[in-house]
Design a protein around this motif. Structure first.
Motif, PDB file in Angstrom:
ATOM      1  N   GLY A 145     -23.595   4.857  -8.499  1.00 14.45           N
ATOM      2  CA  GLY A 145     -22.613   5.755  -7.713  1.00 14.45           C
ATOM      3  C   GLY A 145     -21.768   6.378  -8.339  1.00 14.45           C
ATOM      4  O   GLY A 145     -20.870   7.323  -7.984  1.00 14.45           O
ATOM      5  N   ALA A 146     -21.684   6.094  -9.588  1.00 13.70           N
ATOM      6  CA  ALA A 146     -20.293   6.717 -10.703  1.00 13.70           C
ATOM      7  C   ALA A 146     -21.055   8.221 -11.439  1.00 13.70           C
ATOM      8  O   ALA A 146     -21.435   7.646 -12.475  1.00 13.70           O
ATOM      9  CB  ALA A 146     -19.762   5.945 -11.468  1.00 13.70           C
ATOM     10  N   GLY A 147     -20.970   9.092 -10.824  1.00  8.70           N
ATOM     11  CA  GLY A 147     -21.591  10.266 -11.351  1.00  8.70           C
ATOM     12  C   GLY A 147     -20.671  11.298 -12.070  1.00  8.70           C
ATOM     13  O   GLY A 147     -19.490  10.657 -12.215  1.00  8.70           O
ATOM     14  N   PRO A 148     -21.125  12.301 -12.721  1.00  9.18           N
ATOM     15  CA  PRO A 148     -20.123  13.044 -13.318  1.00  9.18           C
ATOM     16  C   PRO A 148     -18.739  13.323 -12.874  1.00  9.18           C
ATOM     17  O   PRO A 148     -17.771  13.606 -13.455  1.00  9.18           O
ATOM     18  CB  PRO A 148     -20.972  14.137 -13.680  1.00  9.18           C
ATOM     19  N   ALA A 149     -18.886  13.565 -11.283  1.00  6.61           N
ATOM     20  CA  ALA A 149     -17.590  14.125 -10.818  1.00  6.61           C
ATOM     21  C   ALA A 149     -16.575  12.790 -10.727  1.00  6.61           C
ATOM     22  O   ALA A 149     -15.397  13.119 -11.086  1.00  6.61           O
ATOM     23  CB  ALA A 149     -18.042  14.597  -9.278  1.00  6.61           C
ATOM     24  N   VAL A 150     -17.052  11.728 -10.551  1.00 10.34           N
ATOM     25  CA  VAL A 150     -16.243  10.494 -10.455  1.00 10.34           C
ATOM     26  C   VAL A 150     -15.754  10.412 -11.712  1.00 10.34           C
ATOM     27  O   VAL A 150     -14.400  10.208 -12.001  1.00 10.34           O
ATOM     28  CB  VAL A 150     -17.145   9.181  -9.931  1.00 10.34           C
ATOM     29  N   VAL A 151     -16.577  10.514 -13.077  1.00 11.10           N
ATOM     30  CA  VAL A 151     -15.973  10.176 -14.162  1.00 11.10           C
ATOM     31  C   VAL A 151     -14.939  11.269 -14.559  1.00 11.10           C
ATOM     32  O   VAL A 151     -13.783  10.935 -15.260  1.00 11.10           O
ATOM     33  CB  VAL A 151     -17.073  10.405 -15.236  1.00 11.10           C
ATOM     34  N   THR A 152     -14.991  12.296 -14.191  1.00 12.58           N
ATOM     35  CA  THR A 152     -14.145  13.645 -14.364  1.00 12.58           C
ATOM     36  C   THR A 152     -12.658  13.095 -13.660  1.00 12.58           C
ATOM     37  O   THR A 152     -11.681  13.336 -14.557  1.00 12.58           O
ATOM     38  CB  THR A 152     -14.770  14.730 -13.661  1.00 12.58           C
ATOM     39  N   GLU A 153     -12.731  12.702 -12.548  1.00 13.09           N
ATOM     40  CA  GLU A 153     -11.476  12.495 -11.994  1.00 13.09           C
ATOM     41  C   GLU A 153     -10.793  11.137 -12.363  1.00 13.09           C
ATOM     42  O   GLU A 153      -9.471  11.436 -12.612  1.00 13.09           O
ATOM     43  CB  GLU A 153     -11.883  11.978 -10.246  1.00 13.09           C
ATOM     44  N   LEU A 154     -11.608  10.050 -12.906  1.00 13.99           N
ATOM     45  CA  LEU A 154     -10.899   9.146 -13.798  1.00 13.99           C
ATOM     46  C   LEU A 154     -10.366   9.395 -15.000  1.00 13.99           C
ATOM     47  O   LEU A 154      -9.263   8.963 -15.258  1.00 13.99           O
ATOM     48  CB  LEU A 154     -11.958   7.998 -13.814  1.00 13.99           C
ATOM     49  N   LYS A 155     -11.149  10.479 -15.657  1.00 11.81           N
ATOM     50  CA  LYS A 155     -10.688  10.771 -16.971  1.00 11.81           C
ATOM     51  C   LYS A 155      -9.380  11.747 -16.680  1.00 11.81           C
ATOM     52  O   LYS A 155      -8.372  11.655 -17.799  1.00 11.81           O
ATOM     53  CB  LYS A 155     -11.757  11.475 -17.887  1.00 11.81           C
ATOM     54  N   ILE A 156      -9.143  12.568 -15.588  1.00 10.74           N
ATOM     55  CA  ILE A 156      -8.023  13.379 -15.540  1.00 10.74           C
ATOM     56  C   ILE A 156      -6.853  12.374 -15.370  1.00 10.74           C
ATOM     57  O   ILE A 156      -6.089  12.536 -15.901  1.00 10.74           O
ATOM     58  CB  ILE A 156      -8.515  14.233 -14.092  1.00 10.74           C
ATOM     59  N   VAL A 157      -6.962  11.309 -14.580  1.00 10.05           N
ATOM     60  CA  VAL A 157      -5.934  10.322 -14.250  1.00 10.05           C
ATOM     61  C   VAL A 157      -5.661   9.881 -15.834  1.00 10.05           C
ATOM     62  O   VAL A 157      -4.328   9.690 -15.824  1.00 10.05           O
ATOM     63  CB  VAL A 157      -6.309   9.438 -13.292  1.00 10.05           C
ATOM     64  N   GLU A 158      -6.632   9.219 -16.509  1.00 11.06           N
ATOM     65  CA  GLU A 158      -6.174   8.720 -17.737  1.00 11.06           C
ATOM     66  C   GLU A 158      -5.403   9.595 -18.717  1.00 11.06           C
ATOM     67  O   GLU A 158      -4.579   9.133 -19.268  1.00 11.06           O
ATOM     68  CB  GLU A 158      -7.590   8.249 -18.425  1.00 11.06           C
ATOM     69  N   ALA A 159      -5.913  10.649 -18.864  1.00 10.02           N
ATOM     70  CA  ALA A 159      -5.580  11.751 -19.554  1.00 10.02           C
ATOM     71  C   ALA A 159      -3.740  12.048 -19.107  1.00 10.02           C
ATOM     72  O   ALA A 159      -2.956  12.154 -19.903  1.00 10.02           O
ATOM     73  CB  ALA A 159      -6.221  13.257 -19.551  1.00 10.02           C
ATOM     74  N   ALA A 160      -3.561  12.374 -17.965  1.00 10.31           N
ATOM     75  CA  ALA A 160      -2.222  12.517 -17.340  1.00 10.31           C
ATOM     76  C   ALA A 160      -1.253  11.331 -17.652  1.00 10.31           C
ATOM     77  O   ALA A 160      -0.225  11.501 -18.006  1.00 10.31           O
ATOM     78  CB  ALA A 160      -2.322  12.603 -15.922  1.00 10.31           C
ATOM     79  N   ALA A 161      -1.785  10.119 -17.446  1.00 12.20           N
ATOM     80  CA  ALA A 161      -0.918   8.963 -17.792  1.00 12.20           C
ATOM     81  C   ALA A 161      -0.589   8.701 -19.226  1.00 12.20           C
ATOM     82  O   ALA A 161       0.611   8.524 -19.684  1.00 12.20           O
ATOM     83  CB  ALA A 161      -1.840   7.608 -17.559  1.00 12.20           C
ATOM     84  N   GLN A 162      -1.474   9.122 -20.157  1.00 13.13           N
ATOM     85  CA  GLN A 162      -1.340   9.211 -21.617  1.00 13.13           C
ATOM     86  C   GLN A 162      -0.271  10.218 -21.906  1.00 13.13           C
ATOM     87  O   GLN A 162       0.525  10.062 -22.769  1.00 13.13           O
ATOM     88  CB  GLN A 162      -2.677   9.277 -22.280  1.00 13.13           C
TER      89      GLN A 162
END
Length: 257
Positions: free
Chosen positions: A106-123
């Motif tokens: 269930g974790a396709g490219p759009a899911v990965v993109t959203e998670l990586k946006i949050v990770e990048a913002a936190a860092q």
């Protein structure tokens, strides 16, 4: 802690859902919207977050809020729970590699993109608190940044923080990535880069994916070699930090540097 783990040594939106994710959602008849209970659940979850913040929300619900954007017409609670079960907690979900995330059903490219946006913002937010500022007088901010960037990674990463004569952080660079218990370190490259930046001091940082920041013999030996090379060039090593899952170890505090 495996005493045999070692460094390697050389000589001195936001985005719309991707098609893959949309394909995972059952086709909706034209003109028909998502079930009302999904819309109600999402509205209630958003309201709870806006009124009380994330503190009282379990990890899977916080993940749901992120997944709402990636998968707009599907119940994302099962996926949120699968992600937590697979990686252990919210932080490890965010810092998991894209390949490992997409291996979860269930974790396709759009899911990965959203998670990586949050990770990048936190860092980026954590990094902004320490870049171009005197590091030694804002040590806790530095530790917070290192934990945000490195504590939950699945492979070892070695970073070098370069400071000027006033101990202002002028560069934060990843020197190498390795495996779960090994990262190659290049002492000559570290010193060469310090000279390029006209740095007067360094802080070495690496993580232990095991979660235990206890240094190995090779950690100690390699740190001494880097410090020896730096000293020959008039460069100070302020500390070497090993970042574990919930705590860090300072070589300076432990009398190892």
């Amino acid at each position: 802690m495996d005493p045999n783990r070692s460094f390697g040594e050389m000589p001195m939106s936001l985005f719309t859902p991707a098609s893959d994710d949309v394909a995972q959602v059952a086709p909706q008849p034209r003109g028909k919207t998502s079930p009302s209970y999904l819309a109600d659940h999402r509205a209630r979850l958003r309201d709870r977050f806006l009124q009380g913040g994330a503190t009282a929300m379990p990890d899977y619900e916080l993940l749901e809020l992120i997944l709402f954007r990636a998968i707009p017409r599907q119940d994302v609670k099962p996926l949120a729970r699968r992600l937590i079960e697979t990686f252990g907690d919210f932080n490890r979900v965010l810092t998991a590699t894209s390949a490992r995330l997409q291996a979860v059903e269930g974790a396709g490219p759009a899911v990965v993109t959203e998670l990586k946006i949050v990770e990048a913002a936190a860092q980026r937010m954590a990094r902004a608190r320490v870049m171009n500022r005197p590091v030694l007088s804002s040590w806790q901010d530095l530790l917070d940044y290192c934990h945000t960037a490195m504590a939950h990674r699945e492979i070892e990463q070695f970073r070098v923080l370069y400071l000027d004569r006033k101990n202002v952080l002028i560069a934060d660079e990843e020197q190498a990535q390795g495996t779960v218990d090994h990262v190659p370190v290049y002492p000559r490259e570290i010193i060469r880069r310090a000279l390029e930046l006209n740095a007067s001091a360094l802080i070495l940082v690496h993580n232990h994916p095991s979660g235990d920041p206890t240094p190995s013999d090779s950690d100690i030996t390699m740190t001494a070699r880097i410090a020896q090379g730096a000293d020959s060039m008039g460069i100070t090593i302020h500390d070497h930090l090993i970042i574990g899952k919930s705590r860090e170890l300072s070589f300076c505090s432990e009398g190892l540097l």
